[in-house]
Design a protein around this motif. Structure first.
Motif, PDB file in Angstrom:
ATOM      1  N   TYR A 109      38.376  36.489  41.448  1.00 53.68           N
ATOM      2  CA  TYR A 109      37.829  35.791  40.285  1.00 53.68           C
ATOM      3  C   TYR A 109      37.407  34.345  40.579  1.00 53.68           C
ATOM      4  O   TYR A 109      36.760  33.717  39.752  1.00 53.68           O
ATOM      5  CB  TYR A 109      38.788  35.845  39.080  1.00 53.68           C
ATOM      6  N   THR A 110      37.774  33.810  41.758  1.00 49.38           N
ATOM      7  CA  THR A 110      37.331  32.457  42.085  1.00 49.38           C
ATOM      8  C   THR A 110      36.144  32.418  43.042  1.00 49.38           C
ATOM      9  O   THR A 110      35.441  31.405  43.093  1.00 49.38           O
ATOM     10  CB  THR A 110      38.482  31.649  42.731  1.00 49.38           C
ATOM     11  N   ILE A 111      35.915  33.501  43.790  1.00 50.16           N
ATOM     12  CA  ILE A 111      34.856  33.497  44.798  1.00 50.16           C
ATOM     13  C   ILE A 111      33.887  34.666  44.631  1.00 50.16           C
ATOM     14  O   ILE A 111      32.671  34.469  44.539  1.00 50.16           O
ATOM     15  CB  ILE A 111      35.456  33.525  46.226  1.00 50.16           C
ATOM     16  N   VAL A 112      34.416  35.886  44.577  1.00 45.29           N
ATOM     17  CA  VAL A 112      33.562  37.076  44.552  1.00 45.29           C
ATOM     18  C   VAL A 112      32.740  37.136  43.266  1.00 45.29           C
ATOM     19  O   VAL A 112      31.522  37.368  43.304  1.00 45.29           O
ATOM     20  CB  VAL A 112      34.397  38.366  44.719  1.00 45.29           C
ATOM     21  N   GLY A 137      34.369  41.423  32.350  1.00 40.52           N
ATOM     22  CA  GLY A 137      35.319  42.373  32.924  1.00 40.52           C
ATOM     23  C   GLY A 137      35.852  41.925  34.269  1.00 40.52           C
ATOM     24  O   GLY A 137      37.060  42.008  34.537  1.00 40.52           O
ATOM     25  N   LEU A 138      34.963  41.416  35.142  1.00 36.13           N
ATOM     26  CA  LEU A 138      35.377  40.960  36.469  1.00 36.13           C
ATOM     27  C   LEU A 138      36.301  39.749  36.380  1.00 36.13           C
ATOM     28  O   LEU A 138      37.345  39.698  37.051  1.00 36.13           O
ATOM     29  CB  LEU A 138      34.137  40.598  37.299  1.00 36.13           C
ATOM     30  N   PHE A 139      35.940  38.786  35.548  1.00 33.26           N
ATOM     31  CA  PHE A 139      36.715  37.546  35.451  1.00 33.26           C
ATOM     32  C   PHE A 139      38.079  37.787  34.821  1.00 33.26           C
ATOM     33  O   PHE A 139      39.115  37.421  35.376  1.00 33.26           O
ATOM     34  CB  PHE A 139      35.926  36.515  34.637  1.00 33.26           C
ATOM     35  N   TYR A 140      38.090  38.425  33.660  1.00 32.66           N
ATOM     36  CA  TYR A 140      39.344  38.614  32.940  1.00 32.66           C
ATOM     37  C   TYR A 140      40.223  39.693  33.581  1.00 32.66           C
ATOM     38  O   TYR A 140      41.455  39.580  33.563  1.00 32.66           O
ATOM     39  CB  TYR A 140      39.079  38.979  31.478  1.00 32.66           C
ATOM     40  N   GLY A 141      39.612  40.722  34.145  1.00 32.83           N
ATOM     41  CA  GLY A 141      40.394  41.793  34.750  1.00 32.83           C
ATOM     42  C   GLY A 141      41.305  41.287  35.845  1.00 32.83           C
ATOM     43  O   GLY A 141      42.527  41.513  35.831  1.00 32.83           O
ATOM     44  N   SER A 142      40.734  40.537  36.807  1.00 31.95           N
ATOM     45  CA  SER A 142      41.539  40.017  37.916  1.00 31.95           C
ATOM     46  C   SER A 142      42.432  38.868  37.466  1.00 31.95           C
ATOM     47  O   SER A 142      43.575  38.739  37.922  1.00 31.95           O
ATOM     48  CB  SER A 142      40.617  39.546  39.049  1.00 31.95           C
ATOM     49  N   GLY A 143      41.942  38.024  36.544  1.00 38.62           N
ATOM     50  CA  GLY A 143      42.735  36.891  36.071  1.00 38.62           C
ATOM     51  C   GLY A 143      43.967  37.313  35.303  1.00 38.62           C
ATOM     52  O   GLY A 143      45.059  36.760  35.501  1.00 38.62           O
ATOM     53  N   ILE A 144      43.830  38.303  34.422  1.00 38.64           N
ATOM     54  CA  ILE A 144      44.958  38.770  33.605  1.00 38.64           C
ATOM     55  C   ILE A 144      46.049  39.370  34.488  1.00 38.64           C
ATOM     56  O   ILE A 144      47.236  39.089  34.319  1.00 38.64           O
ATOM     57  CB  ILE A 144      44.484  39.803  32.559  1.00 38.64           C
ATOM     58  N   ILE A 145      45.651  40.183  35.473  1.00 39.87           N
ATOM     59  CA  ILE A 145      46.632  40.797  36.372  1.00 39.87           C
ATOM     60  C   ILE A 145      47.401  39.719  37.130  1.00 39.87           C
ATOM     61  O   ILE A 145      48.620  39.793  37.294  1.00 39.87           O
ATOM     62  CB  ILE A 145      45.939  41.763  37.360  1.00 39.87           C
ATOM     63  N   THR A 146      46.696  38.693  37.584  1.00 39.74           N
ATOM     64  CA  THR A 146      47.334  37.631  38.368  1.00 39.74           C
ATOM     65  C   THR A 146      48.325  36.826  37.543  1.00 39.74           C
ATOM     66  O   THR A 146      49.441  36.539  37.990  1.00 39.74           O
ATOM     67  CB  THR A 146      46.261  36.679  38.943  1.00 39.74           C
ATOM     68  N   TYR A 147      47.943  36.461  36.322  1.00 38.43           N
ATOM     69  CA  TYR A 147      48.780  35.553  35.530  1.00 38.43           C
ATOM     70  C   TYR A 147      49.834  36.255  34.691  1.00 38.43           C
ATOM     71  O   TYR A 147      50.818  35.636  34.293  1.00 38.43           O
ATOM     72  CB  TYR A 147      47.899  34.667  34.639  1.00 38.43           C
ATOM     73  N   LEU A 148      49.653  37.529  34.411  1.00 43.90           N
ATOM     74  CA  LEU A 148      50.637  38.210  33.589  1.00 43.90           C
ATOM     75  C   LEU A 148      51.797  38.787  34.393  1.00 43.90           C
ATOM     76  O   LEU A 148      52.726  39.337  33.836  1.00 43.90           O
ATOM     77  CB  LEU A 148      49.978  39.319  32.755  1.00 43.90           C
ATOM     78  N   ILE A 149      51.722  38.667  35.719  1.00 42.20           N
ATOM     79  CA  ILE A 149      52.861  39.088  36.539  1.00 42.20           C
ATOM     80  C   ILE A 149      53.243  37.962  37.514  1.00 42.20           C
ATOM     81  O   ILE A 149      53.176  38.122  38.720  1.00 42.20           O
ATOM     82  CB  ILE A 149      52.550  40.398  37.305  1.00 42.20           C
ATOM     83  N   PRO A 150      53.647  36.781  36.985  1.00 39.50           N
ATOM     84  CA  PRO A 150      53.924  35.635  37.849  1.00 39.50           C
ATOM     85  C   PRO A 150      55.083  35.812  38.804  1.00 39.50           C
ATOM     86  O   PRO A 150      55.185  35.115  39.781  1.00 39.50           O
ATOM     87  CB  PRO A 150      54.222  34.507  36.849  1.00 39.50           C
ATOM     88  N   LYS A 151      55.992  36.765  38.532  1.00 45.57           N
ATOM     89  CA  LYS A 151      57.141  36.960  39.422  1.00 45.57           C
ATOM     90  C   LYS A 151      56.916  38.076  40.437  1.00 45.57           C
ATOM     91  O   LYS A 151      57.815  38.464  41.150  1.00 45.57           O
ATOM     92  CB  LYS A 151      58.391  37.260  38.590  1.00 45.57           C
ATOM     93  N   SER A 152      55.712  38.599  40.484  1.00 43.60           N
ATOM     94  CA  SER A 152      55.428  39.693  41.414  1.00 43.60           C
ATOM     95  C   SER A 152      55.571  39.220  42.856  1.00 43.60           C
ATOM     96  O   SER A 152      55.178  38.129  43.216  1.00 43.60           O
ATOM     97  CB  SER A 152      54.010  40.218  41.179  1.00 43.60           C
ATOM     98  N   ASN A 153      56.148  40.082  43.670  1.00 45.45           N
ATOM     99  CA  ASN A 153      56.302  39.750  45.095  1.00 45.45           C
ATOM    100  C   ASN A 153      55.123  40.220  45.929  1.00 45.45           C
ATOM    101  O   ASN A 153      55.119  40.074  47.140  1.00 45.45           O
ATOM    102  CB  ASN A 153      57.595  40.381  45.630  1.00 45.45           C
ATOM    103  N   GLN A 154      54.133  40.804  45.292  1.00 50.49           N
ATOM    104  CA  GLN A 154      52.980  41.312  46.029  1.00 50.49           C
ATOM    105  C   GLN A 154      51.983  40.180  46.279  1.00 50.49           C
ATOM    106  O   GLN A 154      50.902  40.112  45.692  1.00 50.49           O
ATOM    107  CB  GLN A 154      52.333  42.457  45.253  1.00 50.49           C
ATOM    108  N   SER A 155      52.374  39.254  47.156  1.00 50.91           N
ATOM    109  CA  SER A 155      51.575  38.059  47.403  1.00 50.91           C
ATOM    110  C   SER A 155      50.205  38.397  47.965  1.00 50.91           C
ATOM    111  O   SER A 155      49.213  37.742  47.640  1.00 50.91           O
ATOM    112  CB  SER A 155      52.311  37.127  48.369  1.00 50.91           C
ATOM    113  N   GLY A 156      50.143  39.429  48.827  1.00 53.96           N
ATOM    114  CA  GLY A 156      48.857  39.822  49.409  1.00 53.96           C
ATOM    115  C   GLY A 156      47.869  40.263  48.364  1.00 53.96           C
ATOM    116  O   GLY A 156      46.701  39.861  48.372  1.00 53.96           O
ATOM    117  N   ILE A 157      48.330  41.084  47.412  1.00 46.70           N
ATOM    118  CA  ILE A 157      47.463  41.566  46.336  1.00 46.70           C
ATOM    119  C   ILE A 157      47.016  40.404  45.464  1.00 46.70           C
ATOM    120  O   ILE A 157      45.853  40.315  45.066  1.00 46.70           O
ATOM    121  CB  ILE A 157      48.198  42.627  45.487  1.00 46.70           C
TER     122      ILE A 157
END
Length: 314
Positions: free
Chosen positions: A282-285, A254-274
């Protein structure tokens, strides 16, 4: 149309390095962030390193489930080491430049190890499926040769596709060199490219679906069968024990895929901070909490850790 393409081609310059903006918007917190990330990295190395050691040396952990767990912990060390040491160096030296070649190597390793994690999580789900749904055949199906083959496939499965993806992204003409991220990743790199990147984005989606979502859907399929089998067990204690062996793995998935899916499925998002926060998640925590997630719910792992600590301190 031809004139527009010519102007776009004339405007871009050959970029030999990128500037990782990272946490440049927080100049007064660079030292604090360095300390936090250094502590996190040490926790990841020590925690996952201990899991690797005990799964190799403790006789009670010489079964497929812990063989996969040891490989997974080693993977987490490698996965984190691709990005975190560079982040620490940038925070310490305030030099955030990264060459095109170094960026390509980091991106390639990051993507390959990400796919390895997806496949290894699927393998661990398959192991739990066989153990719970086909317990009488478990020793026959999950023999040592099969376990080694599954791990080897997990480690090499993503290499061809992710090397190709890295080449496609890095070979793009870039109009800017300020990368608004903490490491080299596909979505922020595509934002710097000149002209139309729809073909590259389609390739990113295709590879993500094939090498990311397929293992994820496979995991869901295995756990649907596992839950169905567990609910048919006559004793409540049996159900509780079966659920406890799966819960740790489900949390990590859940932790790995939850954050990974959100990041990669919205590549044009302008919310760089999020997106920066999610990428750190998903890479550190997640790698930091993995040893705790697996050990706190597992009496065998806790006993093996105590035995190892006693031997070290004796």
């Amino acid at each position: 149309m031809e004139y527009t393409e010519k102007v776009a081609e004339e405007n871009f310059t050959v970029i030999g390095e990128f500037i990782l903006l990272g946490f440049s918007e927080l100049p007064n917190l660079q030292g604090f962030l360095f300390g936090i990330f250094l502590i996190i990295y040490m926790i990841i190395l020590i925690g996952n390193g201990l899991i690797v050691v005990i799964t190799m040396v403790d006789p009670t952990l010489q079964i497929p489930m812990y063989f996969f767990l040891g490989n997974f912990s080693f993977l987490e060390i490698c996965y984190t080491s691709v990005t975190l040491p560079r982040m620490l160096t940038n925070l310490w030296t305030h030099n955030t430049a990264i060459s095109l070649m170094a960026c390509a190597i980091q991106l390639s390793l990051f993507l390959i190890l990400g796919v390895t994690e997806s496949f290894l999580l699927a393998v661990m789900a398959y192991d739990r499926y066989v153990a719970i749904c086909k317990p009488l055949y478990y020793p026959l199906i999950m023999n040592h040769k099969v376990c080694v083959q599954l791990v080897v496939v997990s480690w090499i499965a993503g290499i061809p596709g992710q090397v190709a993806q890295t080449y496609k992204v890095i070979s793009l003409p870039f109009c800017f060199n300020e990368l608004n991220h903490v490491f080299c990743d596909v979505p922020p790199l595509l934002k710097l490219a000149c002209g139309d990147t729809s073909a590259q984005e389609f390739f990113v989606y295709a590879v993500a679906v094939l090498l990311g979502m397929v293992p994820f859907l496979t995991i869901l399929g295995f756990y649907l069968k596992i839950i169905t089998t567990i609910l048919k067990l006559p004793l409540v204690t049996g159900r509780r024990k079966a659920f406890s062996t799966c819960s740790s793995h489900l949390i990590v998935v859940g932790l790995f895929y939850g954050s990974g899916i959100i990041t990669y499925l919205i590549p044009k998002s302008n919310q760089s901070g999020i997106k920066k926060i999610l990428s750190l998640f998903y890479t550190i925590v997640t790698p930091m909490f993995n040893p705790m997630i697996y050990s706190l719910k597992n009496k065998d792992v806790i006993a093996a850790l105590k035995k190892l600590l006693v031997q070290i301190l004796a």
